[in-house]
Design an enzyme around this catalytic site. Structure first.
Site, PDB file in Angstrom:
ATOM      1  N   LYS A  15       5.270  -5.787   9.250  1.00  0.00           N
ATOM      2  CA  LYS A  15       5.159  -5.892   7.791  1.00  0.00           C
ATOM      3  C   LYS A  15       6.496  -6.308   7.218  1.00  0.00           C
ATOM      4  O   LYS A  15       7.544  -6.032   7.815  1.00  0.00           O
ATOM      5  CB  LYS A  15       4.756  -4.537   7.189  1.00  0.00           C
ATOM      6  CG  LYS A  15       4.031  -4.665   5.861  1.00  0.00           C
ATOM      7  CD  LYS A  15       2.571  -5.018   6.060  1.00  0.00           C
ATOM      8  CE  LYS A  15       1.826  -5.115   4.744  1.00  0.00           C
ATOM      9  NZ  LYS A  15       0.369  -5.167   5.009  1.00  0.00           N
TER      10      LYS A  15
HETATM   11  P1  NAD Z   1      -2.636  -7.419  -5.243  1.00  0.00           P
HETATM   12  O1  NAD Z   1      -1.211  -7.550  -5.605  1.00  0.00           O
HETATM   13  O2  NAD Z   1      -3.493  -8.639  -5.212  1.00  0.00           O
HETATM   14  O3  NAD Z   1      -3.321  -6.342  -6.226  1.00  0.00           O
HETATM   15  C1  NAD Z   1      -2.854  -5.053  -6.443  1.00  0.00           C
HETATM   16  C2  NAD Z   1      -3.654  -4.441  -7.581  1.00  0.00           C
HETATM   17  O4  NAD Z   1      -3.301  -3.054  -7.702  1.00  0.00           O
HETATM   18  C3  NAD Z   1      -3.366  -5.064  -8.956  1.00  0.00           C
HETATM   19  O5  NAD Z   1      -4.581  -5.129  -9.695  1.00  0.00           O
HETATM   20  C4  NAD Z   1      -2.417  -4.059  -9.615  1.00  0.00           C
HETATM   21  O6  NAD Z   1      -2.481  -4.089 -11.035  1.00  0.00           O
HETATM   22  C5  NAD Z   1      -2.980  -2.770  -9.056  1.00  0.00           C
HETATM   23  N1  NAD Z   1      -2.024  -1.668  -9.085  1.00  0.00           N
HETATM   24  C6  NAD Z   1      -0.717  -1.701  -8.768  1.00  0.00           C
HETATM   25  N2  NAD Z   1      -0.171  -0.477  -8.920  1.00  0.00           N
HETATM   26  C7  NAD Z   1      -1.167   0.330  -9.340  1.00  0.00           C
HETATM   27  C8  NAD Z   1      -1.241   1.700  -9.693  1.00  0.00           C
HETATM   28  N3  NAD Z   1      -0.152   2.476  -9.638  1.00  0.00           N
HETATM   29  N4  NAD Z   1      -2.446   2.187 -10.076  1.00  0.00           N
HETATM   30  C9  NAD Z   1      -3.525   1.395 -10.127  1.00  0.00           C
HETATM   31  N5  NAD Z   1      -3.527   0.102  -9.813  1.00  0.00           N
HETATM   32  C10 NAD Z   1      -2.355  -0.422  -9.446  1.00  0.00           C
HETATM   33  O7  NAD Z   1      -2.669  -6.669  -3.834  1.00  0.00           O
HETATM   34  P2  NAD Z   1      -3.791  -6.748  -2.698  1.00  0.00           P
HETATM   35  O8  NAD Z   1      -3.441  -7.838  -1.769  1.00  0.00           O
HETATM   36  O9  NAD Z   1      -5.140  -6.681  -3.333  1.00  0.00           O
HETATM   37  O10 NAD Z   1      -3.481  -5.380  -1.902  1.00  0.00           O
HETATM   38  C11 NAD Z   1      -3.948  -4.117  -2.380  1.00  0.00           C
HETATM   39  C12 NAD Z   1      -3.889  -3.115  -1.234  1.00  0.00           C
HETATM   40  O11 NAD Z   1      -4.679  -3.595  -0.138  1.00  0.00           O
HETATM   41  C13 NAD Z   1      -2.499  -2.876  -0.657  1.00  0.00           C
HETATM   42  O12 NAD Z   1      -2.427  -1.548  -0.192  1.00  0.00           O
HETATM   43  C14 NAD Z   1      -2.458  -3.816   0.532  1.00  0.00           C
HETATM   44  O13 NAD Z   1      -1.511  -3.417   1.504  1.00  0.00           O
HETATM   45  C15 NAD Z   1      -3.876  -3.682   1.030  1.00  0.00           C
HETATM   46  N6  NAD Z   1      -4.364  -4.784   1.865  1.00  0.00           N
HETATM   47  C16 NAD Z   1      -4.331  -6.076   1.436  1.00  0.00           C
HETATM   48  C17 NAD Z   1      -4.860  -7.077   2.243  1.00  0.00           C
HETATM   49  C18 NAD Z   1      -4.944  -8.505   1.784  1.00  0.00           C
HETATM   50  O14 NAD Z   1      -5.552  -9.311   2.511  1.00  0.00           O
HETATM   51  N7  NAD Z   1      -4.407  -8.870   0.647  1.00  0.00           N
HETATM   52  C19 NAD Z   1      -5.378  -6.769   3.509  1.00  0.00           C
HETATM   53  C20 NAD Z   1      -5.423  -5.427   3.913  1.00  0.00           C
HETATM   54  C21 NAD Z   1      -4.913  -4.451   3.065  1.00  0.00           C
END
Ligand code: NAD
Length: 418
Positions: free
Chosen positions: A105
């Site tokens: 990561k």
């Molecule tokens: P992103 O940046 O696209 O979205 C994050 C979202 O969370 C946004 O809507 C933001 O406003 C919201 N957010 C941030 N802080 C917050 C809080 N304190 N309370 C409520 N909402 C909050 O990110 P993403 O890519 O969708 O990733 C989200 C999660 O999923 C992370 O934990 C990431 O590690 C995990 N993840 C992502 C992927 C991927 O393919 N993008 C794959 C596996 C896991």
């Protein structure tokens, strides 16, 4: 300053799984330590002519089963313990679904909302140069995570390729389609969340098309999960972002919410529609639904929240959204938690397909991507669920045990060098 150290959470979960498998510490000790941690500080020219120094990280947790794989996040609170935890989760995630990858990561400590697009691009390109010695298609392959997207992956691919002197599409996944991205990658994590929710509900004797759902986070994972869960017949009654949440017991008009959010900078706190009430993130997590999908950040479901959760099932779209103490409370209360390393593995599965297409110069159609994703996810869910029933342990412990078994086998076959 964070209240919970996510890396401590990882260690305690690995140890639980090791106990279940009756492993001696020597068998799994390598999984407790990241193989490599890189910290970088680098300058970026800002639009006003000033120079700012940024701090970044890349952690490679394990390469036992193949090249390291894992996203890059841009967040003002990113720190080395968080990145170490996220890298370890990637190792276990790739193992549980059987991908030939280890875990890694990366992160930059920055709030990207405060940068212009030009500053964001220069930041990304310089960070790529700083971590260049340890990344590459056969070493370590980044992907999008919180606050990074296909555009950022495109800049990484271009910077890496320019510095090498030839195009290297396989250095990152989650790229735009025109430079070697895969069909189905943008939706893959949310699709995996939906497949997992459906399969586990079926095993519990419930139906997705009769379920109510709340989703925390409206980014890549949260919005796609909400969209696909609704497409599968579920009623999405609550969603939130960093500014707060929306609630409508009859089901939200998601098309209208997505349209509103498509304007960069729009936050849900300012969304208005008939019948929609505004709730806090805490209210969202504790609202009365069948399925709760935390899809924002880690450590959202704390002890306090866990005691008030009303959902029957939590499907972890985010990485590490539940603290260890909260997990124990949920277990005692009989709330089923489908762990992150399984529930959100769809993203890395399709990243694997993208990497395979890049290194073999092949193209898959979207049906093939989704069909193969479905097959891999269902096989992993079945294996984890069977172990959960057989050993009477949580799905999290079962998922870690399935992964740990594979990691220990790989380590034993390879031996210790020299
Ligand atoms: P992103 O940046 O696209 O979205 C994050 C979202 O969370 C946004 O809507 C933001 O406003 C919201 N957010 C941030 N802080 C917050 C809080 N304190 N309370 C409520 N909402 C909050 O990110 P993403 O890519 O969708 O990733 C989200 C999660 O999923 C992370 O934990 C990431 O590690 C995990 N993840 C992502 C992927 C991927 O393919 N993008 C794959 C596996 C896991």
């Amino acid at each position: 300053m964070k209240d919970y150290n996510p890396y401590d959470n990882v260690i305690s979960t690995i140890k639980k799984a090791a106990d279940l498998l009756c492993l001696k510490e020597n068998d799994y000790i390598t999984t407790l330590y990241p193989e490599r941690e890189l910290k970088v500080s680098f300058p970026v020219k800002m639009d006003d002519g000033s120079v700012r120094i940024f701090e970044g990280f890349r952690v490679q947790h394990s390469s036992s089963r193949g090249p390291c794989k894992g996203g890059i996040r841009y967040h003002q609170d990113a720190d080395i313990d968080e990145v170490k935890a996220l890298a370890a989760w990637m190792t276990f995630k790739c193992a549980v679904v059987g991908l030939p990858f280890g875990g890694a990561k990366g992160a930059i400590k920055v709030d990207p909302a405060k940068l212009s697009r030009g500053e964001l691009e220069r930041l990304t390109r310089r960070y790529t140069a700083m971590i260049l010695p340890i990344i590459g298609p056969e070493k370590d392959i980044p992907a999008p995570d919180v606050n990074t997207n296909a555009d950022v992956m495109g800049w990484i691919m271009d910077s890496f390729s320019m510095l090498k002197g030839y195009a290297v599409p396989g250095v990152v996944t989650g790229k735009p389609l025109d430079i070697g991205g895969s069909l189905g990658r943008a939706e893959a994590t949310g699709r995996g969340v939906t497949i997992t929710t459906n399969e586990v509900l079926k095993k519990m004797g419930m139906r997705l098309d009769q379920a109510t759902v709340a989703v925390q986070g409206m980014g890549n994972v949260g919005s796609t999960s909400a969209k696909l869960l609704r497409q599968a017949g579920a009623k999405v009654v609550a969603v939130s972002d960093v500014s707060g949440g929306l609630y409508q017991p009859e089901g939200l008009d998601l098309d209208s919410v997505f349209k509103y959010l498509s304007n960069r900078g729009n936050l849900l706190k300012d969304y208005q529609a008939d019948g929609v009430s505004h709730i806090s993130n805490e209210e969202l997590l504790t609202c009365d639904v069948d399925v709760m999908v935390p899809a924002a950040l880690e450590n959202q479901i704390t002890e306090n929240i866990a005691a008030q959760i009303r959902a029957k099932m939590i499907v972890e779209g985010a990485n590490g959204p539940t603290t260890v103490a909260a997990d124990e409370i949920l277990e005692k209360r009989g709330v089923i938690v489908v762990p992150d390393i399984l529930a959100n593995a769809g993203g890395v599965v399709v990243s694997y397909f993208e990497w395979v297409q890049n290194i073999q110069s092949l193209l898959w159609d979207e049906q093939e991507v989704n069909r193969t994703l479905n097959r891999i996810m269902i096989a992993a869910i079945d294996e984890v669920y069977d172990l959960h029933l057989e050993k009477q342990v949580t799905l999290r412990t079962a998922a870690y045990a399935v992964a740990l078994r594979k990691l220990v086998r790989a380590k034993n076959i390879r031996g210790i060098f020299p």
